[in-house]
Design a protein around this motif. Structure first.
Motif, PDB file in Angstrom:
ATOM      1  N   HIS A 228     -40.075  16.445 -26.630  1.00 23.97           N
ATOM      2  CA  HIS A 228     -38.981  16.408 -25.629  1.00 23.97           C
ATOM      3  C   HIS A 228     -38.544  14.942 -25.480  1.00 23.97           C
ATOM      4  CE1 HIS A 228     -36.574  17.774 -22.355  1.00 23.97           C
ATOM      5  NE2 HIS A 228     -37.493  18.106 -21.464  1.00 23.97           N
ATOM      6  N   ARG A 263     -43.385  15.220 -38.995  1.00 25.81           N
ATOM      7  CA  ARG A 263     -42.040  15.674 -38.605  1.00 25.81           C
ATOM      8  C   ARG A 263     -41.135  14.478 -38.442  1.00 25.81           C
ATOM      9  NH1 ARG A 263     -41.245  20.798 -34.644  1.00 25.81           N
ATOM     10  NH2 ARG A 263     -42.310  22.217 -36.029  1.00 25.81           N
ATOM     11  N   LEU A 264     -39.883  14.627 -38.781  1.00 24.25           N
ATOM     12  CA  LEU A 264     -38.938  13.545 -38.533  1.00 24.25           C
ATOM     13  C   LEU A 264     -38.576  13.568 -37.058  1.00 24.25           C
ATOM     14  CD1 LEU A 264     -36.118  13.339 -41.193  1.00 24.25           C
ATOM     15  CD2 LEU A 264     -37.984  11.733 -40.769  1.00 24.25           C
ATOM     16  N   GLY A 266     -36.559  12.916 -33.723  1.00 22.22           N
ATOM     17  CA  GLY A 266     -35.120  12.794 -33.505  1.00 22.22           C
ATOM     18  C   GLY A 266     -34.312  13.776 -34.327  1.00 22.22           C
ATOM     19  N   PHE A 267     -35.012  14.733 -34.978  1.00 23.20           N
ATOM     20  CA  PHE A 267     -34.315  15.780 -35.725  1.00 23.20           C
ATOM     21  C   PHE A 267     -34.680  17.146 -35.176  1.00 23.20           C
ATOM     22  CE2 PHE A 267     -32.833  12.830 -38.747  1.00 23.20           C
ATOM     23  CZ  PHE A 267     -31.862  13.482 -39.495  1.00 23.20           C
ATOM     24  N   ARG A 270     -33.784  23.118 -30.239  1.00 25.26           N
ATOM     25  CA  ARG A 270     -33.897  24.563 -30.015  1.00 25.26           C
ATOM     26  C   ARG A 270     -32.541  25.240 -29.920  1.00 25.26           C
ATOM     27  NH1 ARG A 270     -37.578  27.723 -27.483  1.00 25.26           N
ATOM     28  NH2 ARG A 270     -39.063  26.868 -28.978  1.00 25.26           N
TER      29      ARG A 270
HETATM   30  N1  CMC Z   1     -38.781  17.506 -38.862  1.00 20.13           N
HETATM   31  C1  CMC Z   1     -39.156  18.371 -39.822  1.00 20.13           C
HETATM   32  N2  CMC Z   1     -39.168  19.700 -39.702  1.00 20.13           N
HETATM   33  C2  CMC Z   1     -38.781  20.193 -38.517  1.00 20.13           C
HETATM   34  C3  CMC Z   1     -38.376  19.377 -37.459  1.00 20.13           C
HETATM   35  C4  CMC Z   1     -38.391  17.979 -37.651  1.00 20.13           C
HETATM   36  N3  CMC Z   1     -38.034  17.148 -36.670  1.00 20.13           N
HETATM   37  N4  CMC Z   1     -38.042  20.137 -36.391  1.00 20.13           N
HETATM   38  C5  CMC Z   1     -38.235  21.406 -36.784  1.00 20.13           C
HETATM   39  N5  CMC Z   1     -38.676  21.447 -38.066  1.00 20.13           N
HETATM   40  C6  CMC Z   1     -38.958  22.662 -38.860  1.00 20.13           C
HETATM   41  C7  CMC Z   1     -40.248  23.300 -38.439  1.00 20.13           C
HETATM   42  O1  CMC Z   1     -41.342  22.807 -39.176  1.00 20.13           O
HETATM   43  C8  CMC Z   1     -39.978  24.753 -38.705  1.00 20.13           C
HETATM   44  O2  CMC Z   1     -40.091  24.969 -40.093  1.00 20.13           O
HETATM   45  P1  CMC Z   1     -40.765  26.329 -40.653  1.00 20.13           P
HETATM   46  O3  CMC Z   1     -39.815  27.408 -40.245  1.00 20.13           O
HETATM   47  O4  CMC Z   1     -40.863  26.112 -42.119  1.00 20.13           O
HETATM   48  O5  CMC Z   1     -42.093  26.449 -39.960  1.00 20.13           O
HETATM   49  C9  CMC Z   1     -38.493  24.919 -38.350  1.00 20.13           C
HETATM   50  O6  CMC Z   1     -37.937  23.610 -38.565  1.00 20.13           O
HETATM   51  C10 CMC Z   1     -38.230  25.358 -36.914  1.00 20.13           C
HETATM   52  O7  CMC Z   1     -38.902  24.451 -36.024  1.00 20.13           O
HETATM   53  P2  CMC Z   1     -39.504  24.853 -34.628  1.00 20.13           P
HETATM   54  O8  CMC Z   1     -40.506  23.838 -34.228  1.00 20.13           O
HETATM   55  O9  CMC Z   1     -39.947  26.295 -34.657  1.00 20.13           O
HETATM   56  O10 CMC Z   1     -38.194  24.764 -33.726  1.00 20.13           O
HETATM   57  P3  CMC Z   1     -38.142  24.687 -32.134  1.00 20.13           P
HETATM   58  O11 CMC Z   1     -36.795  25.148 -31.736  1.00 20.13           O
HETATM   59  O12 CMC Z   1     -39.316  25.383 -31.555  1.00 20.13           O
HETATM   60  O13 CMC Z   1     -38.338  23.120 -31.830  1.00 20.13           O
HETATM   61  C11 CMC Z   1     -37.914  20.813 -31.504  1.00 20.13           C
HETATM   62  C12 CMC Z   1     -37.318  22.235 -31.513  1.00 20.13           C
HETATM   63  C13 CMC Z   1     -36.879  19.857 -30.918  1.00 20.13           C
HETATM   64  C14 CMC Z   1     -39.157  20.798 -30.615  1.00 20.13           C
HETATM   65  C15 CMC Z   1     -38.286  20.398 -32.950  1.00 20.13           C
HETATM   66  O14 CMC Z   1     -37.131  20.416 -33.758  1.00 20.13           O
HETATM   67  C16 CMC Z   1     -38.964  19.039 -33.027  1.00 20.13           C
HETATM   68  O15 CMC Z   1     -40.196  18.954 -32.864  1.00 20.13           O
HETATM   69  N6  CMC Z   1     -38.190  17.921 -33.286  1.00 20.13           N
HETATM   70  C17 CMC Z   1     -38.734  16.595 -33.317  1.00 20.13           C
HETATM   71  C18 CMC Z   1     -38.870  16.037 -31.902  1.00 20.13           C
HETATM   72  C19 CMC Z   1     -37.535  15.697 -31.271  1.00 20.13           C
HETATM   73  O16 CMC Z   1     -36.694  15.040 -31.846  1.00 20.13           O
HETATM   74  N7  CMC Z   1     -37.353  16.132 -30.004  1.00 20.13           N
HETATM   75  C20 CMC Z   1     -36.160  15.829 -29.209  1.00 20.13           C
HETATM   76  C21 CMC Z   1     -35.365  17.054 -28.905  1.00 20.13           C
HETATM   77  S1  CMC Z   1     -33.713  16.722 -28.232  1.00 20.13           S
HETATM   78  C22 CMC Z   1     -33.864  15.862 -26.736  1.00 20.13           C
HETATM   79  C23 CMC Z   1     -34.988  16.224 -25.868  1.00 20.13           C
HETATM   80  O17 CMC Z   1     -35.216  17.402 -25.510  1.00 20.13           O
HETATM   81  O18 CMC Z   1     -35.690  15.321 -25.432  1.00 20.13           O
END
Ligand code: CMC
Length: 386
Positions: A228, A263-264, A266-267, A270
């Motif tokens: 987050h 994980r990258l 900032g990428f 949800r």
């Molecule tokens: N880098 C690489 N792979 C990723 C990333 C990432 N940053 N984010 C998601 N994925 C992959 C993940 O491994 C999964 O792949 P697979 O289907 O093969 O298992 C797929 O994409 C779906 O990911 P998820 O974790 O199920 O998606 P989610 O909607 O539950 O999570 C998220 C959303 C923001 C938590 C996640 O994308 C993440 O951890 N991002 C990195 C942290 C980040 O930048 N957070 C800031 C969010 S925006 C502002 C805020 O809220 O603060």
């Protein structure tokens, strides 16, 4: 699952009705009270946006002037709070200090926490909005062991915050307008984002009848995690760790390796599945201001290479992963000479108004209920001790 739906992470459950923020994740649209974020970020100050989020309408010039005065006047904190900061060890993280200090507001300003009437709520709302930046600046200065700087009544909200973190005692430090504008925009972009994890926490705490100091403290702690708000600190740490444009491919490969949980930062998001409109605005701001703000060109180049490689890679395309707000904010904050340990705190300052608006909306809702999800029990069947 019988009587109820099983929905981990609440991917398809609406927990409330709201009139505050609208998001269309497919189209990349974000609106506060109906106004597109692009217009608000370009044409309105953060204080106007605060007024809009809390009151539903933009302020008239007179209302804005009164609001501005109220923020300035209430920015001072009880002197006793300074002792709290002195009691923290030298290496305390500023987020830990801030969440403790916000919680402690309910000890120094305890006369309203019984919430007997609307006035009690309004006083807490004003105090939180005006004092969080001061506490945030104290947390920063304590982390460096340098003297606290009191708020300056002559300065606007955002300018005052930069002054409180950067000035020497007694120094009439001039804060360049370009810096104030950049940080003001960052605050606006963080101001609300409907039912994200921390806002859901704030509403859950509100639903138990706890007061806003308690609810906002919980929100701050929920925001800290790197999935987050903590992502903004992690992004810069990651860019520094990658260290050069040549190494970007190696880290993209690690992201794709199923054996590697890298994980990258900032990428991904949800809700946003095409782009995050806040990231677009920040990228534009960064381009416009990079010379004036003295942006670290090495880190920017690494970030741009990551974005270019990721956006043309099947792994990211198929999973709809795009840069989010946290990807570019850190580069701007670094240019404002704000260290990365303070990035999530900047998010807190911007988001406090959204949490408060959601807190107030929860209480005004005739359909409000205590937050109490169900579970799917998968433990042992009944067994006996004998
Ligand atoms: N880098 C690489 N792979 C990723 C990333 C990432 N940053 N984010 C998601 N994925 C992959 C993940 O491994 C999964 O792949 P697979 O289907 O093969 O298992 C797929 O994409 C779906 O990911 P998820 O974790 O199920 O998606 P989610 O909607 O539950 O999570 C998220 C959303 C923001 C938590 C996640 O994308 C993440 O951890 N991002 C990195 C942290 C980040 O930048 N957070 C800031 C969010 S925006 C502002 C805020 O809220 O603060």
């Amino acid at each position: 699952t019988g009587m109820f739906t099983y929905d981990p992470g609440f991917t398809s459950t609406a927990s409330c009705s709201s009139t505050i923020t609208y998001i269309d994740g497919e189209k990349g649209e974000l609106r506060y009270r109906g106004y597109p974020i692009e217009e608000l970020a370009m044409k309105k100050s953060y204080l106007e946006v605060c007024y809009l989020l809390l009151n539903g309408e933009l302020p008239s010039p007179e209302e804005l002037a009164a609001y501005d005065y109220e923020f300035r006047k209430r920015a001072y904190v009880h002197e006793g709070l300074k002792n709290l900061f002195y009691s923290f060890p030298d290496n305390a993280h500023p987020m830990a200090m801030l969440s403790s200090a916000v919680s402690a507001l309910s000890t120094f300003y305890s006369e309203h926490i019984m919430m007997r009437n609307d006035e009690d709520l309004q006083v807490m709302r004003r105090r939180l909005l005006a004092k969080v930046p001061t506490l945030a600046a104290f947390a920063y200065r304590r982390s460096l062991g340098i003297p606290f700087i009191y708020p300056d009544l002559e300065r606007s909200f955002t300018e005052n915050f930069l002054y409180m973190i950067h000035a020497y005692p007694g120094q009439d430090l001039k804060i360049p307008e370009v810096q104030v504008r950049a940080l003001d925009t960052i605050f606006t972009l963080h101001a609300d984002h409907e039912q994200n994890a921390s806002t859901t926490v704030v509403r859950s705490v509100a639903s138990t009848g706890a007061h806003p100091y308690a609810a906002i403290t919980a929100g701050i702690n929920a925001l800290w995690g790197r999935a987050h708000g903590g992502a903004n600190e992690s992004v810069i740490a990651q860019l520094e760790y990658i260290g050069s444009v040549e190494r970007v491919d190696e880290f993209i490969a690690r992201t794709k390796d199923p054996e590697d949980d890298f994980r990258l930062m900032g990428f991904g998001h949800r809700v946003y599945k095409n782009f995050d409109p806040r990231a677009k605005i920040l990228k534009k701001l960064l381009d416009e201001m990079k010379d004036e703000l003295n942006v670290d060109s090495e880190l920017l180049q690494i970030a741009e290479k990551i974005e270019a490689v990721a956006l043309s890679d099947d792994y990211f395309i198929s999973r709809k992963l795009y840069p989010n707000i946290d990807f570019y904010s850190g580069l701007i904050l670094t240019a404002l000479k704000i260290p990365k340990e303070m990035f999530t705190i900047i998010f807190v300052i911007g988001r406090t108004v959204g949490w408060l608006a959601q807190w107030l909306e929860f209480h005004a809702d005739s359909e409000k209920k205590i937050a109490r999800p169900r579970q799917r029990y998968i433990g042992p069947e009944t067994r006996s001790l004998t």
